[in-house]
Design a protein around this motif. Structure first.
Motif, PDB file in Angstrom:
ATOM      1  N   THR A   1       0.861  -1.280   0.116  1.00  0.00           N
ATOM      2  CA  THR A   1      -0.015  -0.065   0.018  1.00  0.00           C
ATOM      3  C   THR A   1       0.963   1.213   0.124  1.00  0.00           C
ATOM      4  OG1 THR A   1      -0.180  -0.211   2.405  1.00  0.00           O
ATOM      5  CG2 THR A   1      -1.944  -1.097   1.296  1.00  0.00           C
ATOM      6  N   SER A   2       2.165   1.232  -0.227  1.00  0.00           N
ATOM      7  CA  SER A   2       2.834   2.468  -0.190  1.00  0.00           C
ATOM      8  C   SER A   2       4.268   2.049  -0.835  1.00  0.00           C
ATOM      9  CB  SER A   2       3.253   2.833   1.291  1.00  0.00           C
ATOM     10  OG  SER A   2       4.285   1.808   1.922  1.00  0.00           O
TER      11      SER A   2
ATOM     12  N   LYS B   1       5.576   0.967  -8.629  1.00  0.00           N
ATOM     13  CA  LYS B   1       5.467   1.537  -7.360  1.00  0.00           C
ATOM     14  C   LYS B   1       4.381   2.134  -6.910  1.00  0.00           C
ATOM     15  CE  LYS B   1       9.965   0.645  -6.236  1.00  0.00           C
ATOM     16  NZ  LYS B   1      10.371  -0.324  -5.182  1.00  0.00           N
ATOM     17  N   PHE B   2       3.550   2.624  -7.813  1.00  0.00           N
ATOM     18  CA  PHE B   2       2.110   3.410  -7.795  1.00  0.00           C
ATOM     19  C   PHE B   2       1.212   2.486  -7.847  1.00  0.00           C
ATOM     20  CE2 PHE B   2       3.730   8.060  -8.522  1.00  0.00           C
ATOM     21  CZ  PHE B   2       4.648   7.873  -7.389  1.00  0.00           C
ATOM     22  N   PHE B   3       1.059   1.387  -8.635  1.00  0.00           N
ATOM     23  CA  PHE B   3      -0.209   0.743  -9.224  1.00  0.00           C
ATOM     24  C   PHE B   3       0.002  -0.747  -9.135  1.00  0.00           C
ATOM     25  CE2 PHE B   3       0.457   4.531 -11.990  1.00  0.00           C
ATOM     26  CZ  PHE B   3      -0.526   5.529 -11.455  1.00  0.00           C
ATOM     27  N   THR B   4      -1.289  -1.196  -8.700  1.00  0.00           N
ATOM     28  CA  THR B   4      -1.536  -2.916  -8.688  1.00  0.00           C
ATOM     29  C   THR B   4      -2.611  -3.203  -9.643  1.00  0.00           C
ATOM     30  OG1 THR B   4      -1.216  -4.754  -7.331  1.00  0.00           O
ATOM     31  CG2 THR B   4      -2.735  -2.958  -6.828  1.00  0.00           C
ATOM     32  N   ILE B   5      -2.508  -4.192 -10.188  1.00  0.00           N
ATOM     33  CA  ILE B   5      -3.698  -4.879 -10.953  1.00  0.00           C
ATOM     34  C   ILE B   5      -4.157  -5.843 -10.415  1.00  0.00           C
ATOM     35  CG2 ILE B   5      -4.329  -5.668 -13.378  1.00  0.00           C
ATOM     36  CD1 ILE B   5      -3.277  -3.059 -13.622  1.00  0.00           C
ATOM     37  N   LEU B   6      -5.485  -5.583  -9.871  1.00  0.00           N
ATOM     38  CA  LEU B   6      -6.382  -6.669  -9.024  1.00  0.00           C
ATOM     39  C   LEU B   6      -7.076  -7.309  -9.962  1.00  0.00           C
ATOM     40  CD1 LEU B   6      -7.117  -4.591  -5.984  1.00  0.00           C
ATOM     41  CD2 LEU B   6      -5.170  -6.189  -6.211  1.00  0.00           C
TER      42      LEU B   6
ATOM     43  N   PRO C   1      -6.435  -0.046 -12.888  1.00  0.00           N
ATOM     44  CA  PRO C   1      -5.232   0.022 -12.294  1.00  0.00           C
ATOM     45  C   PRO C   1      -5.283   0.631 -10.818  1.00  0.00           C
ATOM     46  CG  PRO C   1      -5.070   1.622 -13.990  1.00  0.00           C
ATOM     47  CD  PRO C   1      -6.266   0.902 -14.247  1.00  0.00           C
ATOM     48  N   ARG C   2      -5.178   0.050  -9.770  1.00  0.00           N
ATOM     49  CA  ARG C   2      -5.196   0.583  -8.550  1.00  0.00           C
ATOM     50  C   ARG C   2      -4.141   1.185  -7.887  1.00  0.00           C
ATOM     51  NH1 ARG C   2     -10.792  -1.296  -7.600  1.00  0.00           N
ATOM     52  NH2 ARG C   2     -11.212  -2.660  -9.280  1.00  0.00           N
ATOM     53  N   PHE C   3      -4.439   2.351  -7.323  1.00  0.00           N
ATOM     54  CA  PHE C   3      -3.050   3.145  -6.714  1.00  0.00           C
ATOM     55  C   PHE C   3      -2.839   2.632  -5.340  1.00  0.00           C
ATOM     56  CE2 PHE C   3      -1.423   6.717  -4.088  1.00  0.00           C
ATOM     57  CZ  PHE C   3      -0.428   7.019  -5.076  1.00  0.00           C
ATOM     58  N   VAL C   4      -1.352   2.296  -5.200  1.00  0.00           N
ATOM     59  CA  VAL C   4      -0.733   1.797  -3.933  1.00  0.00           C
ATOM     60  C   VAL C   4       0.465   2.638  -3.729  1.00  0.00           C
ATOM     61  CG1 VAL C   4      -1.855  -0.656  -4.132  1.00  0.00           C
ATOM     62  CG2 VAL C   4       0.513   0.036  -5.295  1.00  0.00           C
ATOM     63  N   GLY C   5       0.740   3.778  -4.169  1.00  0.00           N
ATOM     64  CA  GLY C   5       1.861   4.511  -3.931  1.00  0.00           C
ATOM     65  C   GLY C   5       2.089   5.550  -2.977  1.00  0.00           C
ATOM     66  N   SER C   6       1.275   5.405  -1.838  1.00  0.00           N
ATOM     67  CA  SER C   6       1.207   6.535  -1.023  1.00  0.00           C
ATOM     68  C   SER C   6       2.730   6.730  -0.210  1.00  0.00           C
ATOM     69  CB  SER C   6       0.188   6.100   0.253  1.00  0.00           C
ATOM     70  OG  SER C   6       0.364   7.180   1.204  1.00  0.00           O
ATOM     71  N   TYR C   7       2.984   7.989   0.138  1.00  0.00           N
ATOM     72  CA  TYR C   7       4.248   8.007   0.935  1.00  0.00           C
ATOM     73  C   TYR C   7       4.066   7.813   2.268  1.00  0.00           C
ATOM     74  CZ  TYR C   7       7.341  10.066  -2.946  1.00  0.00           C
ATOM     75  OH  TYR C   7       7.879  10.288  -4.062  1.00  0.00           O
ATOM     76  N   ASP C   8       2.952   7.496   2.768  1.00  0.00           N
ATOM     77  CA  ASP C   8       2.930   6.962   4.004  1.00  0.00           C
ATOM     78  C   ASP C   8       2.846   5.261   4.317  1.00  0.00           C
ATOM     79  OD1 ASP C   8       1.679   7.911   6.964  1.00  0.00           O
ATOM     80  OD2 ASP C   8       0.295   6.337   6.348  1.00  0.00           O
ATOM     81  N   PHE C   9       3.586   4.881   5.101  1.00  0.00           N
ATOM     82  CA  PHE C   9       3.814   3.359   5.192  1.00  0.00           C
ATOM     83  C   PHE C   9       2.665   3.130   6.198  1.00  0.00           C
ATOM     84  CE2 PHE C   9       6.396   5.357   8.404  1.00  0.00           C
ATOM     85  CZ  PHE C   9       6.354   4.544   9.607  1.00  0.00           C
ATOM     86  N   LYS C  10       1.823   3.832   6.884  1.00  0.00           N
ATOM     87  CA  LYS C  10       0.808   3.309   7.422  1.00  0.00           C
ATOM     88  C   LYS C  10      -0.525   3.197   6.889  1.00  0.00           C
ATOM     89  CE  LYS C  10       2.835   2.822  11.561  1.00  0.00           C
ATOM     90  NZ  LYS C  10       3.160   1.565  12.140  1.00  0.00           N
ATOM     91  N   THR C  11      -0.549   3.043   5.579  1.00  0.00           N
ATOM     92  CA  THR C  11      -1.666   2.822   4.512  1.00  0.00           C
ATOM     93  C   THR C  11      -2.478   4.162   4.178  1.00  0.00           C
ATOM     94  OG1 THR C  11      -3.331   2.084   6.108  1.00  0.00           O
ATOM     95  CG2 THR C  11      -1.832   0.478   5.205  1.00  0.00           C
ATOM     96  N   ASN C  12      -2.221   5.216   5.172  1.00  0.00           N
ATOM     97  CA  ASN C  12      -2.967   6.537   4.877  1.00  0.00           C
ATOM     98  C   ASN C  12      -2.680   7.221   3.565  1.00  0.00           C
ATOM     99  OD1 ASN C  12      -4.530   6.266   7.254  1.00  0.00           O
ATOM    100  ND2 ASN C  12      -2.597   6.560   8.218  1.00  0.00           N
TER     101      ASN C  12
END
Length: 466
Positions: free
Chosen positions: A269-270, A316-321, A328-339
């Motif tokens: 998620t990050s 780094k930013f995306f995943t395909i579910l 494409p789903r975004f998973v590229g947050s700079y917050d490692f706590k999933t926010n």
């Protein structure tokens, strides 16, 4: 002080005590070093420092997010739209005329920033009574600088959400937000003009710069680079490109670390499993299921197609579910706590610098600034520096890379607001939900969200048209 004021200040200080007992900490590795004590009233610099070190107030899930839901960063499928638990999410997504209903008793996008303002004002009001000595001047300055920074950060986010886009020719007549400049809760100011709002934001930041340290103890605390980076963001938002460039350079003179995406250890998620090195000031947006659940929200597949196979942001930013490449789903947050990260980072500052240089006619140095960022995003040895033969081509490249780099950072809404003020931009957002088409036209009055109903009732504020 009257009985009414004493009663309600006691209630609010009680809330402060609860927050301090449960939330006065900085993420995981900071827990053992942070003080943990209750305050009846703030009477010492240590008390004030404790108030400002409350991550639950100033850093975690505190920045408005309904504008991110309303932007073209976010799309959801029909099945997800129907399952959204909060009406405010559904209404923001389709720019509904009526944003709030009986379930919208607490509008976090309004309340959380004003909570930041209250805490900051409490500190600023208490400081003169504590005073300075030879031994506490540095601590006094840092506390004052941090309070000014936090207040300006909250005011800015509120103006971006609840006031119309800035227009230099009419900012003195356009309603902004209430500028609460004291902790006295009996005072309920009316909406200031947009000009006054931005003047207050900029004034607070300029005063804060020389009071803050160059290097903060924690990523969640403000610093000189953070104040300069934020001034660059503010000036960009109002189209003052020379000043935006000035403060972008001032930030980079003191802190210009860019993270090499080749060296990052990502999570589901990050982009990283810890604070990213280019993070200047860390904060995150209000949690809504739309923008926090990667199974719900996706980005436009047309935007996804602009990422090259050698561009590490694509993975780094995306995943395909579920084998659905069109979502494409975004998973590229700079917050490692999933926010969802909404702070200040060096990549944004380089993009501001690049845009402002290009707009000034300095294409060569503008492209150099852009390429300085991009080489850290591509697989080692594969990046070919971008070039442009004209100012218009250079600006298109910079704005495209800004779009790709700053996705889901709470920035796109402001970019849409400011770019649509320019001749020829005309960026519309279109959605199709359960067979019904929705559209947000450039410069639509819906670029200012309604002020929560309770604030209209209690404060007699003028409501935004829809």
């Amino acid at each position: 002080m009257g009985t009414f004021t004493l009663k309600y200040r006691a209630i609010i200080y009680g809330c402060m005590i609860a927050y301090i007992l449960t939330g006065c900490k900085k993420q995981d590795d900071f827990l053992n070093t942070k003080p943990n004590q209750a305050l009846e009233t703030p009477t010492t610099l240590a008390d004030l420092s404790n108030l400002l070190n409350n991550e639950n107030v100033f850093n975690r899930n505190c920045d408005p997010a309904i504008s991110e839901i309303a932007s073209d960063d976010v799309y959801i499928q029909d099945s997800a739209f129907g399952s959204l638990s909060l009406s405010i999410e559904r209404n923001a997504y389709v720019w509904a005329k009526n944003m709030y209903d009986a379930t919208s008793t607490q509008v976090a996008d309004w309340n959380n920033p004003y909570k930041m303002v209250y805490y900051a004002n409490t500190v600023l009001d208490a400081l003169p009574g504590i005073g300075t000595t030879v031994g506490n001047q540095d601590q006094y300055n840092q506390i004052k600088g941090a309070a000014l920074f936090y207040r300006s950060f909250a005011f800015y986010n509120l103006v971006q959400t609840f006031a119309m886009p800035y227009d230099a020719t009419n900012s003195g007549n356009q309603p902004g937000i209430p500028l609460r400049l004291t902790s006295d809760i009996n005072l309920r100011p009316q909406r200031a003009s947009e000009a006054d709002c931005y003047n207050q934001i900029i004034s607070d930041l300029k005063e804060a710069i020389n009071l803050l340290p160059v290097i903060p103890v924690y990523k969640t605390q403000p610093s000189q680079p953070a104040a300069n980076a934020f001034l660059a963001r503010v000036y960009l938002a109002i189209g003052n490109y020379p000043s935006a460039l000035q403060y972008a350079n001032a930030c980079l003179d003191k802190f210009n670390t860019l993270s090499d995406y080749n060296a990052l250890t990502s999570t589901p998620t990050s982009v990283s499993n810890n604070f990213i090195s280019e993070d200047i000031y860390h904060s995150t947006m209000v949690n809504y299921s739309t923008i926090t659940n990667r199974r719900y929200a996706y980005i436009d597949s047309a935007l996804y197609s602009f990422y090259s196979s050698n561009d590490l942001r694509k993975t780094k930013f995306f995943t395909i579910l579920d084998g659905l490449p069109q979502y494409p789903r975004f998973v590229g947050s700079y917050d490692f706590k999933t926010n969802k990260y909404s702070g200040l980072a060096v990549d944004e500052v380089y993009l501001i610098k690049a845009e402002c240089l290009v707009r000034s006619g300095d294409i060569s140095n503008g492209m150099t600034a852009l390429n300085t960022l991009l080489i850290k995003r591509w697989k080692t040895g594969t990046f070919v520096p971008l070039t442009a033969s004209s100012q218009s081509d250079a600006l298109k490249l910079v704005l495209l890379e800004r779009r790709k780099e700053l996705l889901w950072r709470g920035i796109r809404w402001t970019d849409l607001r400011r770019l649509n003020k320019e001749s020829g931009s005309g960026i519309s957002i279109n959605r199709l939900v359960n067979g019904t088409s929705y559209s947000l036209a450039p410069n639509d009055v819906k670029y200012a969200f309604p002020i929560p109903d309770i604030e209209i009732q209690l404060g007699g504020l003028t409501q935004n048209p829809r």
